[in-house]
Motif scaffolding. Structure first.
Motif, PDB file in Angstrom:
ATOM      1  N   ARG A 123      -1.251   0.860   6.620  1.00  0.00           N
ATOM      2  CA  ARG A 123      -1.994   2.018   7.157  1.00  0.00           C
ATOM      3  C   ARG A 123      -2.937   1.583   8.285  1.00  0.00           C
ATOM      4  O   ARG A 123      -3.109   2.298   9.281  1.00  0.00           O
ATOM      5  CB  ARG A 123      -2.749   2.722   6.031  1.00  0.00           C
ATOM      6  N   LEU A 124      -3.533   0.407   8.154  1.00  0.00           N
ATOM      7  CA  LEU A 124      -4.408  -0.085   9.230  1.00  0.00           C
ATOM      8  C   LEU A 124      -3.589  -0.331  10.503  1.00  0.00           C
ATOM      9  O   LEU A 124      -4.032   0.002  11.611  1.00  0.00           O
ATOM     10  CB  LEU A 124      -5.119  -1.378   8.813  1.00  0.00           C
ATOM     11  N   LYS A 125      -2.396  -0.877  10.340  1.00  0.00           N
ATOM     12  CA  LYS A 125      -1.541  -1.144  11.517  1.00  0.00           C
ATOM     13  C   LYS A 125      -1.184   0.170  12.211  1.00  0.00           C
ATOM     14  O   LYS A 125      -1.162   0.250  13.446  1.00  0.00           O
ATOM     15  CB  LYS A 125      -0.293  -1.935  11.107  1.00  0.00           C
ATOM     16  N   HIS A 126      -0.908   1.186  11.409  1.00  0.00           N
ATOM     17  CA  HIS A 126      -0.609   2.505  11.978  1.00  0.00           C
ATOM     18  C   HIS A 126      -1.824   3.022  12.771  1.00  0.00           C
ATOM     19  O   HIS A 126      -1.674   3.558  13.878  1.00  0.00           O
ATOM     20  CB  HIS A 126      -0.239   3.463  10.842  1.00  0.00           C
ATOM     21  N   LEU A 127      -3.015   2.835  12.239  1.00  0.00           N
ATOM     22  CA  LEU A 127      -4.222   3.324  12.927  1.00  0.00           C
ATOM     23  C   LEU A 127      -4.493   2.540  14.213  1.00  0.00           C
ATOM     24  O   LEU A 127      -5.051   3.083  15.167  1.00  0.00           O
ATOM     25  CB  LEU A 127      -5.433   3.256  11.988  1.00  0.00           C
ATOM     26  N   VAL A 128      -4.086   1.273  14.231  1.00  0.00           N
ATOM     27  CA  VAL A 128      -4.176   0.503  15.481  1.00  0.00           C
ATOM     28  C   VAL A 128      -3.211   1.109  16.497  1.00  0.00           C
ATOM     29  O   VAL A 128      -3.579   1.361  17.661  1.00  0.00           O
ATOM     30  CB  VAL A 128      -3.861  -0.996  15.238  1.00  0.00           C
ATOM     31  N   ASN A 129      -1.987   1.400  16.042  1.00  0.00           N
ATOM     32  CA  ASN A 129      -0.982   1.980  16.959  1.00  0.00           C
ATOM     33  C   ASN A 129      -1.423   3.329  17.493  1.00  0.00           C
ATOM     34  O   ASN A 129      -1.120   3.685  18.623  1.00  0.00           O
ATOM     35  CB  ASN A 129       0.377   2.103  16.258  1.00  0.00           C
ATOM     36  N   CYS A 130      -2.145   4.099  16.655  1.00  0.00           N
ATOM     37  CA  CYS A 130      -2.630   5.437  17.099  1.00  0.00           C
ATOM     38  C   CYS A 130      -3.875   5.342  17.964  1.00  0.00           C
ATOM     39  O   CYS A 130      -4.354   6.359  18.466  1.00  0.00           O
ATOM     40  CB  CYS A 130      -3.069   6.296  15.928  1.00  0.00           C
ATOM     41  N   GLY A 131      -4.486   4.166  18.033  1.00  0.00           N
ATOM     42  CA  GLY A 131      -5.701   4.019  18.847  1.00  0.00           C
ATOM     43  C   GLY A 131      -6.997   4.350  18.118  1.00  0.00           C
ATOM     44  O   GLY A 131      -8.073   4.298  18.720  1.00  0.00           O
ATOM     45  N   VAL A 132      -6.912   4.680  16.813  1.00  0.00           N
ATOM     46  CA  VAL A 132      -8.155   4.947  16.065  1.00  0.00           C
ATOM     47  C   VAL A 132      -8.902   3.642  15.846  1.00  0.00           C
ATOM     48  O   VAL A 132     -10.126   3.566  15.966  1.00  0.00           O
ATOM     49  CB  VAL A 132      -7.833   5.590  14.689  1.00  0.00           C
ATOM     50  N   LEU A 133      -8.131   2.613  15.546  1.00  0.00           N
ATOM     51  CA  LEU A 133      -8.701   1.305  15.247  1.00  0.00           C
ATOM     52  C   LEU A 133      -8.393   0.367  16.414  1.00  0.00           C
ATOM     53  O   LEU A 133      -7.265   0.337  16.897  1.00  0.00           O
ATOM     54  CB  LEU A 133      -8.026   0.807  13.960  1.00  0.00           C
ATOM     55  N   ALA A 134      -9.430  -0.378  16.830  1.00  0.00           N
ATOM     56  CA  ALA A 134      -9.230  -1.327  17.930  1.00  0.00           C
ATOM     57  C   ALA A 134      -8.620  -2.625  17.392  1.00  0.00           C
ATOM     58  O   ALA A 134      -8.645  -2.877  16.187  1.00  0.00           O
ATOM     59  CB  ALA A 134     -10.568  -1.610  18.593  1.00  0.00           C
ATOM     60  N   LEU A 135      -8.063  -3.404  18.294  1.00  0.00           N
ATOM     61  CA  LEU A 135      -7.533  -4.716  17.931  1.00  0.00           C
ATOM     62  C   LEU A 135      -8.338  -5.761  18.712  1.00  0.00           C
ATOM     63  O   LEU A 135      -8.611  -5.563  19.901  1.00  0.00           O
ATOM     64  CB  LEU A 135      -6.055  -4.777  18.331  1.00  0.00           C
ATOM     65  N   SER A 136      -8.708  -6.839  18.071  1.00  0.00           N
ATOM     66  CA  SER A 136      -9.459  -7.877  18.769  1.00  0.00           C
ATOM     67  C   SER A 136      -8.537  -8.653  19.703  1.00  0.00           C
ATOM     68  O   SER A 136      -7.520  -9.199  19.256  1.00  0.00           O
ATOM     69  CB  SER A 136     -10.078  -8.837  17.746  1.00  0.00           C
TER      70      SER A 136
END
Ligand SMILES: O=C1O[C@H](COP(=O)(O)O)[C@@H](O)[C@H](O)[C@H]1O
Length: 253
Positions: free
Chosen positions: A126-139
């Motif tokens: 689910r976190l990976k999905h949120l990264v793909n959606c742009g909700v969660l940033a990636l370092s």
């Protein structure tokens, strides 16, 4: 290579003053991230931390914080139903989430219908999905998710999240989310963020109150030499680390 964290240590006379200062710190960061990126990703611990968030539900913050832009995550969770007394979700729901207008879809609770392994895999997916959606940033530095703010508590043994002294999980450096089935603190089955995720955070607040925590605070912030690092000593975010201590927790410094 990760940059050395900027570290601040704030010591307050009372836990009440910690709670007041923590509310302002969180509200200010919420304001900054909501303006900058239109969202605020905040990670909660369980334990005594939630009680220290009580000032956030006062009128000053209820009316000013952009709650609809908050996205809530858990640093660790016990493998119990969401309505169980040991659930970190229940603690946060009763103490904070039920009292503020956060959108239910933005509350990312751990799936309590799965095994420890399954829940860890599911949360990471689910976190990976949120990264793909742009909700969660990636370092860019680590390749791990970069949350805006993590709120960490610490046990008297120096554990943070469900990462306990001497446990092999302290060395996990690939998974985002993992599980433990032999937690020395009950309940034994839990899921937890790993150190690479914790240390990719933009901001971390370590909120520690009470005399039982003083020894671990001394190990982490004092001048003593000890070859074995406590989990709390492994907290070193890309961004800024702020300790919020009351005078009991700071009594051995
Ligand atoms: O078991 C846990 O313990 C730590 C510390 O809790 P505290 O009550 O000593 O503050 C907590 O941060 C973690 O989320 C929780 O699962």
């Amino acid at each position: 290579m990760a940059a050395t964290a900027e570290r601040k240590v704030e010591v307050f006379d009372t836990e009440e003053e910690v709670a007041v200062s923590l509310a302002k710190y969180i509200a200010d960061l919420s304001d900054k991230f909501c303006k900058e990126r239109g969202a605020f990703t905040i990670v909660l611990s369980g334990g005594s931390l939630i009680e220290s968030l009580r000032k956030l539900v006062e009128p000053q913050y209820i009316d000013s914080v952009e709650w609809s832009k908050w996205h809530i995550f858990w640093l660790d969770e016990r493998v119990v139903p969401k309505d169980h007394k040991d659930s970190n979700y229940k603690l946060a729901y009763d103490g904070l989430l039920s009292k503020v207008p956060i959108l239910p879809d933005n509350v990312y609770a751990i799936n309590d219908a799965l095994s420890a392994e399954g829940a860890a895999d599911d949360y990471e997916t689910r976190l990976k999905h949120l990264v793909n959606c742009g909700v969660l940033a990636l370092s860019a530095a680590s390749g791990f998710p970069k949350f805006d703010l993590m709120l960490l508590g610490m046990g008297p043994d120096g554990h943070v999240a469900s990462l306990f002294p001497g446990h092999p999980l302290l060395k996990e450096n690939e998974r985002w989310v993992t599980f433990i089935k032999d937690s020395p603190k009950p309940p034994p089955e839990r899921i937890t963020f790993t150190f690479p995720v914790i240390n990719s955070s933009a901001y971390i607040a370590l909120v520690v109150t009470g005399a039982p925590q003083a020894g671990a605070v001394q190990r982490a912030l004092g001048n003593g030499q000890n070859s074995d690092k406590l989990p709390v000593q492994m907290v070193s975010p890309e961004g800024e680390l702020t300790w919020f201590l009351d005078k009991d927790a700071a009594s051995k410094l």
